[in-house]
Design a protein around this motif. Structure first.
Motif, PDB file in Angstrom:
ATOM      1  N   ALA A   1       1.839   7.198  10.147  1.00 53.09           N
ATOM      2  CA  ALA A   1       2.238   8.533  10.834  1.00 53.09           C
ATOM      3  C   ALA A   1       2.873   9.249   9.908  1.00 53.09           C
ATOM      4  CB  ALA A   1       3.142   8.132  12.045  1.00 53.09           C
ATOM      5  N   TYR A   2       3.648   8.506   8.815  1.00 54.25           N
ATOM      6  CA  TYR A   2       4.640   9.398   7.797  1.00 54.25           C
ATOM      7  C   TYR A   2       3.362   9.646   6.660  1.00 54.25           C
ATOM      8  CZ  TYR A   2       7.868   7.945  10.997  1.00 54.25           C
ATOM      9  OH  TYR A   2       8.738   7.763  11.862  1.00 54.25           O
ATOM     10  N   TRP A   3       2.508   8.946   6.307  1.00 54.54           N
ATOM     11  CA  TRP A   3       1.414   8.925   5.335  1.00 54.54           C
ATOM     12  C   TRP A   3       0.689  10.300   5.880  1.00 54.54           C
ATOM     13  CZ3 TRP A   3       1.484   6.578   0.366  1.00 54.54           C
ATOM     14  CH2 TRP A   3       2.115   5.448   0.555  1.00 54.54           C
TER      15      TRP A   3
ATOM     16  N   CYS B   1       6.922  10.755  19.322  1.00 51.23           N
ATOM     17  CA  CYS B   1       6.966   9.582  18.601  1.00 51.23           C
ATOM     18  C   CYS B   1       5.617   8.863  19.200  1.00 51.23           C
ATOM     19  CB  CYS B   1       8.176   8.777  18.414  1.00 51.23           C
ATOM     20  SG  CYS B   1       7.876   7.337  17.447  1.00 51.23           S
ATOM     21  N   ALA B   2       5.405   8.396  20.380  1.00 49.67           N
ATOM     22  CA  ALA B   2       4.181   7.684  20.671  1.00 49.67           C
ATOM     23  C   ALA B   2       3.025   8.528  20.331  1.00 49.67           C
ATOM     24  CB  ALA B   2       4.257   7.613  22.360  1.00 49.67           C
ATOM     25  N   SER B   3       2.899   9.626  20.424  1.00 47.67           N
ATOM     26  CA  SER B   3       1.607  10.498  20.159  1.00 47.67           C
ATOM     27  C   SER B   3       1.339  10.357  18.408  1.00 47.67           C
ATOM     28  CB  SER B   3       1.788  12.125  20.516  1.00 47.67           C
ATOM     29  OG  SER B   3       2.952  12.756  19.713  1.00 47.67           O
ATOM     30  N   ALA B   4       2.609  10.335  17.753  1.00 46.21           N
ATOM     31  CA  ALA B   4       2.411  10.038  16.361  1.00 46.21           C
ATOM     32  C   ALA B   4       1.739   8.602  16.128  1.00 46.21           C
ATOM     33  CB  ALA B   4       3.606  10.403  15.439  1.00 46.21           C
ATOM     34  N   GLU B   5       2.332   7.824  16.820  1.00 46.37           N
ATOM     35  CA  GLU B   5       1.989   6.257  16.627  1.00 46.37           C
ATOM     36  C   GLU B   5       0.409   6.177  17.086  1.00 46.37           C
ATOM     37  OE1 GLU B   5       3.769   3.844  15.178  1.00 46.37           O
ATOM     38  OE2 GLU B   5       4.914   5.561  14.698  1.00 46.37           O
TER      39      GLU B   5
ATOM     40  N   THR C   1       3.813  -3.071  12.094  1.00 44.70           N
ATOM     41  CA  THR C   1       4.869  -1.867  12.015  1.00 44.70           C
ATOM     42  C   THR C   1       4.559  -1.030  13.416  1.00 44.70           C
ATOM     43  OG1 THR C   1       4.761  -1.996   9.590  1.00 44.70           O
ATOM     44  CG2 THR C   1       5.746  -0.009  10.909  1.00 44.70           C
ATOM     45  N   ASN C   2       3.160  -0.579  13.500  1.00 41.91           N
ATOM     46  CA  ASN C   2       2.871   0.254  14.447  1.00 41.91           C
ATOM     47  C   ASN C   2       3.057  -0.449  15.988  1.00 41.91           C
ATOM     48  OD1 ASN C   2       0.716   1.511  12.333  1.00 41.91           O
ATOM     49  ND2 ASN C   2       1.886   2.752  13.452  1.00 41.91           N
ATOM     50  N   ILE C   3       2.684  -1.523  16.041  1.00 42.79           N
ATOM     51  CA  ILE C   3       3.117  -2.307  17.330  1.00 42.79           C
ATOM     52  C   ILE C   3       4.560  -2.428  17.706  1.00 42.79           C
ATOM     53  CG2 ILE C   3       2.752  -4.692  18.543  1.00 42.79           C
ATOM     54  CD1 ILE C   3       0.011  -5.006  17.363  1.00 42.79           C
ATOM     55  N   LEU C   4       5.366  -2.949  16.674  1.00 40.67           N
ATOM     56  CA  LEU C   4       6.788  -2.886  16.871  1.00 40.67           C
ATOM     57  C   LEU C   4       7.285  -1.670  17.284  1.00 40.67           C
ATOM     58  CD1 LEU C   4       7.758  -5.284  13.873  1.00 40.67           C
ATOM     59  CD2 LEU C   4       7.839  -5.796  16.502  1.00 40.67           C
ATOM     60  N   VAL C   5       6.890  -0.693  16.525  1.00 41.65           N
ATOM     61  CA  VAL C   5       7.652   0.783  16.566  1.00 41.65           C
ATOM     62  C   VAL C   5       7.231   1.379  18.041  1.00 41.65           C
ATOM     63  CG1 VAL C   5       7.706   3.147  16.080  1.00 41.65           C
ATOM     64  CG2 VAL C   5       7.831   1.433  14.457  1.00 41.65           C
TER      65      VAL C   5
END
Ligand SMILES: NC(N)=O
Length: 698
Positions: free
Chosen positions: A276-278, A369-373, A145-149
């Motif tokens: 990131a959402y958790w 968004c990248a910082s969150a990832e 998930t993180n790699i795709l996003v």
């Protein structure tokens, strides 16, 4: 991609924004980090603070963080693509299809506070509940998930930077994350919230700039009425397949509906499986996590809806205008798939200023968004890989060092994947539609891990794996059956990706429920409530949380309960974890709030009402957004009248203003008390320094 048609800015503008703005935020972060360490209870040298923001963030700032983490390059680009392709139904389904997951996540956020109040990552819950095998399976889905996003952010962002400025696409891919890595390393999770806030502020201002220009001042459009007339003409020249009368102004759009369903499935994966959402739920105060997700979801809706109802529709309306970059030809389908509809519209409406505004808004979306990832993956690697499997007794200092290294590693990883997609000819549109089918199988097993005591280990693992297999089979076979070949083009079609997304998520749900019901687990939540409990007891005994030095013992899944190692003990005995600023009013307020939160953590029954509110709000709002409004309009084949279209546009303006109120004004209101005390403290500090200086000189 036709960079020649859209290139209206010099390469220097590309490098200036990508490198200059990135490093501006890094310097800003140095200042903020100094203030935080000097005037608050929370030290960025503590890994608890670095990775969870000490679980103390207020709902407005969490909502702003949710808005910015969920605002991808695709939120602006792909939403404009679907507006360009399907008309008003595209922005509606983009926004409605991806708001639901944030609303639903409020239920998980509440459950995290009730059932695992001290965890750092959702994988810690999986480990504590199901053990190593399930932990590894879910870790696979989490990293995919993180790699795709992460990589699709860079893919979309770099495509537009390159198109607008002619900057080398690979340079853009590698330089975009550079400044972000720097500021995340400097400030940790709380820093990303503060940067998120400033990014969201700029995002809102620029979206409103485009909206007012297109619908109020532009000589090319200038009013909803003129936009309506231009879209009507466009429908005659280029009717939309699957829409009533080929119109751009109807929710009776077959392909937009299909896109909406894909969006629902894919968004579920990219929210429920993204740490990131958790992490935002974990960083919230227990009483306010639900509120943050509900208002964050509602605020986010306005971003794709307002942006693409403006620029996506403007691209359709202005194709035949000589100021349109590809005039006299329509844009190629490759350019549209790459997300250039909004770039063309911004340039046609506003020339170079439009291109600069788009470049900045896109850069803000990508970096926040990248910082969150980055911080999310760093937490997974630190707590679920390093601390669990490599060094269970790692000190706090070591964990921070590992987090810093992991931030750099993941920055590189997402750039490498973005380069691969670019090199093999995969565009943002393809990746966007395919992501969900790769991860969808794990959505319900992950959600049930924190909400359903009956889900068994076998059910959780079987749900994930069977969902993945079913998704892949449905995707490939549909592509082959409908289009006679398995190619990038056929596998990126709506029908293939719809089949894959639905198969993955539904199979995951059915298999996990059926296998679990055969032999339910009847899980005792006190086990997940105990995650990291020992470390907090230790902190309480020692008196303080400003404890970089103690949270090495915050307990990875594998070593509960934890113990204090030698280095930490020495420091705590020496009293070094007593913060030097504990008599400041800002710190005393924080102490009071932490005491209240600790009380709730100990008595989670107090959150029962909040859980009930989360369920009602999430289900009612979802029903309204995804059924009550669109389905009657779809079934009745209603085509908007000019009055209805004008009202639709007015609603989009109002919603963007409300969204700005939630994500920009609310955090300021919440922190007004802090800033009042802070200014007083700075003044007192300066006065004290002056009097010390005067007494030493006299
Ligand atoms: N975050 C999304 N799906 O735009």
């Amino acid at each position: 991609m036709s960079s020649s048609t859209a290139t209206v800015l010099p390469q220097g503008a590309g490098y200036g924004v990508v490198v200059g703005v990135g490093f501006f935020f890094a310097f800003l972060m140095m200042g903020i980090t100094y203030i935080q360490n000097r005037y608050t209870r929370f030290s960025t040298k503590s890994s608890e603070e670095f990775n969870t923001a000490s679980r103390s963030v207020k709902p407005g700032l969490i909502a702003s963080g949710i808005v910015s983490a969920w605002t991808w390059a695709a939120t602006l680009l792909q939403s404009s693509t679907v507006a360009y392709e399907y008309g008003v139904a595209g922005p509606f389904w983009y926004a409605a299809g991806a708001t639901v997951q944030i609303l639903m996540f409020s239920i998980l956020a509440c459950k995290v506070k009730i059932n695992a109040p001290r965890c750092h990552t959702y994988l810690e819950i999986i480990y504590a509940r199901y053990g190593k095998t399930a932990h590894l399976v879910f870790m696979f889905f989490a990293f995919v998930t993180n790699i795709l996003v992460g990589s699709q952010l860079l893919l979309g962002g770099s495509a537009v930077v390159t198109a607008l400025t002619g900057m080398n696409v690979y340079a853009a891919i590698f330089l975009i994350p550079l400044g972000v890595c720097a500021y995340v390393i400097l400030g940790g999770l709380r820093a990303t919230f503060l940067c998120d806030y400033s990014h969201t502020l700029i995002l809102m201002v620029i979206i409103l700039y485009f909206m007012f220009n297109a619908y109020a001042t532009s000589p090319l459009i200038g009013s909803p009425s003129e936009m309506y007339d231009l879209l009507k003409e466009a429908a005659i020249k280029r009717p939309v397949a699957g829409n009533t009368g080929g119109s751009y102004m109807t929710l009776k759009s077959n392909y937009a509906l299909i896109f909406g369903v894909i969006q629902l499935c894919s968004g579920s994966g990219t929210v429920f499986l993204d740490q990131a959402y958790w992490q935002r739920a974990i960083a919230s105060r227990p009483t306010t996590a639900v509120k943050a997700y509900i208002i964050g979801g509602l605020a986010w809706f306005a971003i794709p809806f307002g942006f693409s109802t403006t620029l996506g529709l403007a691209a359709v309306a202005l194709i035949d205008n000589p100021r349109f970059p590809t005039y006299p030809n329509p844009p190629s389908s490759e350019d549209i798939t790459a997300g250039l509809a909004s770039a063309y519209a911004a340039t046609a409406l506003l020339g170079q200023s439009g291109a600069v505004a788009l470049l900045i808004v896109l850069f803000m979306a990508v970096t926040s968004c990248a910082s969150a990832e980055l911080i999310a993956v760093a937490s997974l690697l630190t707590f679920d890989v390093y601390k669990t499997y490599i060094k269970p007794d790692a000190s706090g200092k070591r964990l921070i060092l590992v987090s810093h290294i992991c931030i750099c590693l993941f920055g590189m990883t997402m750039a490498i994947f973005a380069c691969i997609w670019n090199a093999i000819g995969i565009g943002l549109g393809w990746l966007f539609l395919v992501m969900g089918l790769l991860i969808g199988g794990a959505v319900f097993p992950a959600a049930f891990a924190i909400t359903w005591a009956g889900q068994s280990k076998a059910g959780a693992i079987a749900g994930c794996i069977s969902g993945l297999v079913a998704g892949l089979i449905a995707w490939i076979t549909t592509a082959y059956r409908y289009f006679g070949e398995v190619t990038v083009a056929s596998t990126g079609e709506e029908y293939s990706t719809l089949a894959g997304n639905l198969a993955a998520i539904i199979t995951g749900l059915i298999v996990t429920v059926v296998v679990s019901l055969i032999k339910p687990q009847n899980f005792d939540w006190s086990i997940t409530r105990a995650i990291n409990a020992r470390s907090l007891e230790a902190l309480a005994d020692e008196g303080h949380v400003n404890a970089a030095e103690t949270d090495g013992n915050t307990g990875a899944p594998g070593d509960m309960p934890t113990t204090i190692d030698g280095e930490e003990k020495e420091k705590s005995e020496a009293g070094t974890n007593t913060p030097p600023n504990e008599d400041l009013p800002t710190v005393q307020n924080e102490d009071r709030e932490m005491q209240e939160d600790a009380d709730i953590d100990e008595h989670p029954k107090k959150l029962r009402r909040t859980f009930f509110v989360a369920c009602i709000a999430a289900f009612v709002l979802t029903f309204i957004m995804d059924f009550l409004i669109p389905i009657p309009m779809f079934l009745s084949h209603y085509v908007f009248s000019k009055g209805f279209f004008t009202a639709w546009i007015v609603i989009s303006f109002i919603w963007v203003f409300v969204s700005a109120g939630i994500s920009v004004i609310l955090p300021l209101v919440e922190t007004a008390g802090f800033f009042k005390s802070f200014v007083g403290e700075v003044r007192n500090g300066s006065a004290r320094k002056r009097s010390i200086a005067a007494s030493t000189t006299s």
